[in-house]
Enzyme design. Sequence first.
Site, PDB file in Angstrom:
ATOM      1  N   GLU A 161      34.752  11.087  40.354  1.00  0.00           N
ATOM      2  CA  GLU A 161      34.304   9.939  41.159  1.00  0.00           C
ATOM      3  C   GLU A 161      35.217   8.726  41.004  1.00  0.00           C
ATOM      4  O   GLU A 161      35.160   7.797  41.794  1.00  0.00           O
ATOM      5  CB  GLU A 161      32.871   9.541  40.787  1.00  0.00           C
ATOM      6  CG  GLU A 161      31.804  10.521  41.246  1.00  0.00           C
ATOM      7  CD  GLU A 161      31.600  10.576  42.760  1.00  0.00           C
ATOM      8  OE1 GLU A 161      31.939   9.601  43.448  1.00  0.00           O
ATOM      9  OE2 GLU A 161      31.117  11.621  43.248  1.00  0.00           O
TER      10      GLU A 161
ATOM     11  N   HIS B 250      31.493  19.166  42.392  1.00  0.00           N
ATOM     12  CA  HIS B 250      32.612  18.258  42.106  1.00  0.00           C
ATOM     13  C   HIS B 250      33.830  19.015  41.561  1.00  0.00           C
ATOM     14  O   HIS B 250      34.959  18.532  41.673  1.00  0.00           O
ATOM     15  CB  HIS B 250      32.205  17.200  41.067  1.00  0.00           C
ATOM     16  CG  HIS B 250      31.427  16.054  41.632  1.00  0.00           C
ATOM     17  ND1 HIS B 250      30.112  16.161  42.011  1.00  0.00           N
ATOM     18  CD2 HIS B 250      31.792  14.773  41.881  1.00  0.00           C
ATOM     19  CE1 HIS B 250      29.693  14.991  42.464  1.00  0.00           C
ATOM     20  NE2 HIS B 250      30.693  14.131  42.404  1.00  0.00           N
TER      21      HIS B 250
HETATM   22  N1  DGL Z   1      27.830  17.751  42.348  1.00  0.00           N
HETATM   23  C1  DGL Z   1      26.677  18.018  41.603  1.00  0.00           C
HETATM   24  C2  DGL Z   1      26.449  19.483  41.335  1.00  0.00           C
HETATM   25  O1  DGL Z   1      26.895  20.315  42.099  1.00  0.00           O
HETATM   26  C3  DGL Z   1      26.227  17.186  40.450  1.00  0.00           C
HETATM   27  C4  DGL Z   1      27.046  16.138  39.832  1.00  0.00           C
HETATM   28  C5  DGL Z   1      26.149  15.148  39.123  1.00  0.00           C
HETATM   29  O2  DGL Z   1      25.636  14.261  39.802  1.00  0.00           O
HETATM   30  O3  DGL Z   1      25.959  15.273  37.895  1.00  0.00           O
HETATM   31  O4  DGL Z   1      25.796  19.847  40.385  1.00  0.00           O
END
Ligand code: DGL
Length: 253
Positions: free
Chosen positions: A153, A186
Site C-alpha cells: 500500500e 495484495h
Molecule cells: N487483500 C486482502 C486479502 O486478500 C487483505 C489484506 C488486508 O487488508 O490485510 O486477504
Amino acid sequence: MMYTDYIGIFDSGVGGVSVLKEIVKILPQESILYFGDAKNAPYGDRPQEEIAQISLANADYLFGKGVKALVIACNTATSSAADLIRKKYPDKIVLGIEPAIKPAVEDHPGEDILVMATTGTLKLGKFQKHMNELKDQANLIAIPCPGLMDLVEQEDMQNPAIHELLEQYIGEYRGRAKAVVLGCTHYPFVERQIREILGEIDVYNGAEGVARELARNLEEHDLLSISPRAEMVFESSDERTETTDFYRRMLEL
Ligand code: DGL
C-alpha cells in the site's frame, strides 16, 4: 449516480486490483465500480467479527449503488463474510476468492507448498478445514505475512523493505518449497520478489478462476453487458484521489 450495469468489487485496498486485472482480461466489455477500503485497512490483523461487519458494510454500499454482481476481491473478507453477505443478498451474484491450495496440491503431491496469506485468513475455520482435508496429500506450510500488505500500500514495489520482510518470512524455504499459493490479493504485486527469494517455483493465484466464475455466472443470469463502452470507476473509503490514482496505476501496470 447509480451503477446498475456495473460489477462491484471491493478489497481493503489495492489488492483487489490483481483480481480486477483478470476480470478485465476475460470480460473487457463490463463496467466496474472498484471500492478500496483504505480507511479500515489492513483487515488481516483485525478480529473476525470486525472484518465481517466491515465487509458487510462494503457489500451494502455497493449493492446500494445498484451493482448487478459483487466480487469480494479479498481472501480475508471472503473467509470472514462471504456466507453472511450471501445470506443477506440471496438473489445476487456474490463471488469471493480463497487461497488456491487445491491446484497446488494436485500439481505437487507430497511436496512442500507455502501458503502465504494474512493472519486473519490463516486463523479462520474455513481455511483450517481446507488444510486438514488436503494435509495428507502434500506438506502445506502456512505463512502469515503481517506487514506485507501495508508495504504494498506504500505504492513503491521496489522498496527494499519488501524484500527484507519476505526474506524473513520465506527465506528458509529457498530450494525446498516447490510451490507457493498467494492467499492474499495484495501479494501478486510482489510475485517477482517472492520468485527471487524462492528460486524455481510454481506460483498459484486464484484470481483467474474468480474471473472465469464471474463470466459463467453473468452469462447464466443473462447479465452480460451489452453496452458498447466499459466504464471503470475507482473509489476509496479514505476519499483521497492519490489513493484511487494508485489503484488505477496498478491496473495499468
Ligand atoms: N487483500 C486482502 C486479502 O486478500 C487483505 C489484506 C488486508 O487488508 O490485510 O486477504
